[in-house]
Scaffold this motif. Structure first.
Motif, PDB file in Angstrom:
ATOM      1  N   GLY A 131      30.455 -36.920  24.176  1.00 49.38           N
ATOM      2  CA  GLY A 131      30.920 -37.425  25.468  1.00 49.38           C
ATOM      3  C   GLY A 131      31.866 -36.434  26.106  1.00 49.38           C
ATOM      4  O   GLY A 131      32.582 -35.708  25.408  1.00 49.38           O
ATOM      5  N   GLN A 132      31.850 -36.374  27.417  1.00 46.91           N
ATOM      6  CA  GLN A 132      32.768 -35.508  28.147  1.00 46.91           C
ATOM      7  C   GLN A 132      33.380 -36.297  29.290  1.00 46.91           C
ATOM      8  O   GLN A 132      32.695 -37.080  29.953  1.00 46.91           O
ATOM      9  N   VAL A 133      34.685 -36.121  29.505  1.00 46.39           N
ATOM     10  CA  VAL A 133      35.368 -36.811  30.601  1.00 46.39           C
ATOM     11  C   VAL A 133      36.264 -35.841  31.350  1.00 46.39           C
ATOM     12  O   VAL A 133      36.644 -34.787  30.839  1.00 46.39           O
ATOM     13  N   HIS A 139      28.401 -27.789  33.631  1.00 41.05           N
ATOM     14  CA  HIS A 139      27.287 -28.541  34.220  1.00 41.05           C
ATOM     15  C   HIS A 139      27.563 -30.041  34.127  1.00 41.05           C
ATOM     16  O   HIS A 139      27.326 -30.783  35.090  1.00 41.05           O
ATOM     17  N   ASP A 140      28.066 -30.485  32.962  1.00 37.51           N
ATOM     18  CA  ASP A 140      28.442 -31.893  32.826  1.00 37.51           C
ATOM     19  C   ASP A 140      29.578 -32.240  33.780  1.00 37.51           C
ATOM     20  O   ASP A 140      29.578 -33.302  34.402  1.00 37.51           O
ATOM     21  N   ALA A 197      30.298 -30.914  36.666  1.00 38.61           N
ATOM     22  CA  ALA A 197      29.792 -31.004  38.044  1.00 38.61           C
ATOM     23  C   ALA A 197      29.031 -32.311  38.256  1.00 38.61           C
ATOM     24  O   ALA A 197      29.191 -32.980  39.293  1.00 38.61           O
ATOM     25  N   ALA A 198      28.216 -32.688  37.264  1.00 45.76           N
ATOM     26  CA  ALA A 198      27.434 -33.923  37.382  1.00 45.76           C
ATOM     27  C   ALA A 198      28.351 -35.149  37.399  1.00 45.76           C
ATOM     28  O   ALA A 198      28.140 -36.094  38.176  1.00 45.76           O
ATOM     29  N   ILE A 199      29.377 -35.145  36.549  1.00 41.22           N
ATOM     30  CA  ILE A 199      30.315 -36.267  36.478  1.00 41.22           C
ATOM     31  C   ILE A 199      31.051 -36.416  37.809  1.00 41.22           C
ATOM     32  O   ILE A 199      31.148 -37.515  38.361  1.00 41.22           O
ATOM     33  N   ARG A 200      31.548 -35.313  38.339  1.00 40.81           N
ATOM     34  CA  ARG A 200      32.286 -35.387  39.613  1.00 40.81           C
ATOM     35  C   ARG A 200      31.368 -35.867  40.734  1.00 40.81           C
ATOM     36  O   ARG A 200      31.772 -36.703  41.556  1.00 40.81           O
ATOM     37  N   GLU A 201      30.154 -35.347  40.765  1.00 44.24           N
ATOM     38  CA  GLU A 201      29.226 -35.741  41.832  1.00 44.24           C
ATOM     39  C   GLU A 201      28.950 -37.247  41.782  1.00 44.24           C
ATOM     40  O   GLU A 201      29.002 -37.939  42.803  1.00 44.24           O
TER      41      GLU A 201
END
Length: 334
Positions: free
Chosen positions: A201-203, A248-249, A251-255
């Motif tokens: 998991g990434q936060v 990449h994660d 950028a996807a999380i922020r989007e």
């Protein structure tokens, strides 16, 4: 009576405190090579919301773990320790444009004080074509505050903490009456447990003090305010051991999170973190007599909580302590 808890994440700490509470004459020692900010628990947002796939050995036991855990967190929330321990009440929404089952949760709908369908008006709170939604009131336990508080409480109660990296549990034979194994993903090596799988998991933690409500949405998207910033997530990478932050994660999380709550655009980043959730089906809470060349070691296992360690730790801790008492009372049950 000498008991040791191996592992100092949220599961190990709650188990150690429960041992001290239930067995006042026991000497309790925590053994670990990782503490506080070096644990997977530190990455968790800490909102009480066990996933519907969370599983103990039976549904009855699973429900008891969850119910006991909620009662524990809620009792702590009502005490003078709540702010220092990082525990508070929080409400949130979960939205989906895909499936009504996503916004339901058979485990917590009868445990939480509020869990209801979102109104048509509430479905328009966040941008998006949301067809289904639920509103709930639950508990937040922020581990960056809870773990230091719990550690201090454990030491104040007469507990000992030893920094050590173990090669196996057998080397503890003769040193303790019972060993409680709360090593999370470490049990994969210590116990040669092939059922244990990391789910990465990434936060992103951002400063956004105006966000007071939690939001969940499709594709593992969540925004969870806490005592020290707002957690944006997330991802679930099955069988991934990568502990590096992926741009990449990020950028996807922020989007996804900024689409859900546009006010988050431009919110300053406090930190980015990665954790490997120790997933096991079922979660292992059981007694084992571990043979060695010179006898055996009584071990109570308590690991494999996946992404729900903070949520369910107090519940499995109660179960583990019950097994410790059984182990000490008789060998016949082993």
């Amino acid at each position: 009576m000498n008991i040791c808890v191996v592992g100092a994440g949220v599961v190990g700490l709650t188990t150690a405190l429960e041992l001290q509470r239930e067995m006042r004459n026991a000497n309790v020692t925590i053994l670990s090579d990782r503490f506080e900010q070096d644990t997977c628990s530190d990455v968790a947002a800490g909102l009480f919301r066990p996933g519907t796939s969370f599983s103990g050995p039976t549904e009855e036991i699973t429900r008891k773990w969850i119910s006991d855990a909620y009662s524990h967190w809620d009792e702590l929330r009502r005490t003078e320790h709540s702010a220092r321990a990082g525990v508070c009440q929080m409400s949130g929404y979960i939205f989906s444009s895909r499936d009504p089952a996503i916004v339901r949760n058979h485990y917590v709908e009868k445990v939480l004080p509020v869990y209801r369908a979102a109104t048509e008006q509430e479905l328009t709170i966040c941008p998006g074509e949301w067809k289904y939604g639920s509103f709930f009131t639950t508990i937040l336990a922020e581990c960056r505050l809870f773990q230091p508080w719990a550690t201090e409480r454990f030491l104040d109660n007469g507990g000992r903490i030893v920094t050590v990296a173990l090669n196996n549990l057998q080397e503890l034979r003769g040193k303790y009456d019972v060993v409680v194994n709360c090593t999370g993903l470490g049990a994969k090596r210590l116990c040669n447990d092939h059922k244990l799988v990391p789910i990465r998991g990434q936060v992103i933690k951002v400063r956004a003090s105006w966000v007071k409500t939690a939001f969940y949405a499709d594709f593992d998207t969540y925004v969870i305010p806490g005592f020290e910033g707002v957690t944006l997530g997330g991802c679930r990478n099955f069988d991934s051991y990568n502990t590096d932050v992926s741009r990449h994660d990020s950028a996807a999380i922020r989007e996804r999170c900024e689409s859900l709550l546009p006010s988050l655009k431009g919110a300053p980043v406090l930190r980015e973190s990665v954790g490997l959730r120790p997933h096991r089906d079922p979660v292992r809470v059981e007694l084992e007599l571990l043979p060695t060349a010179n006898g055996s070691v009584r071990v109570v296992h308590n690991y494999g909580h996946g992404g729900y360690g903070v949520t369910t730790a107090p519940g499995t801790a109660k179960h583990a302590v019950k097994l410790v008492k059984e182990a000490l009372q008789t060998n016949s049950k082993l």
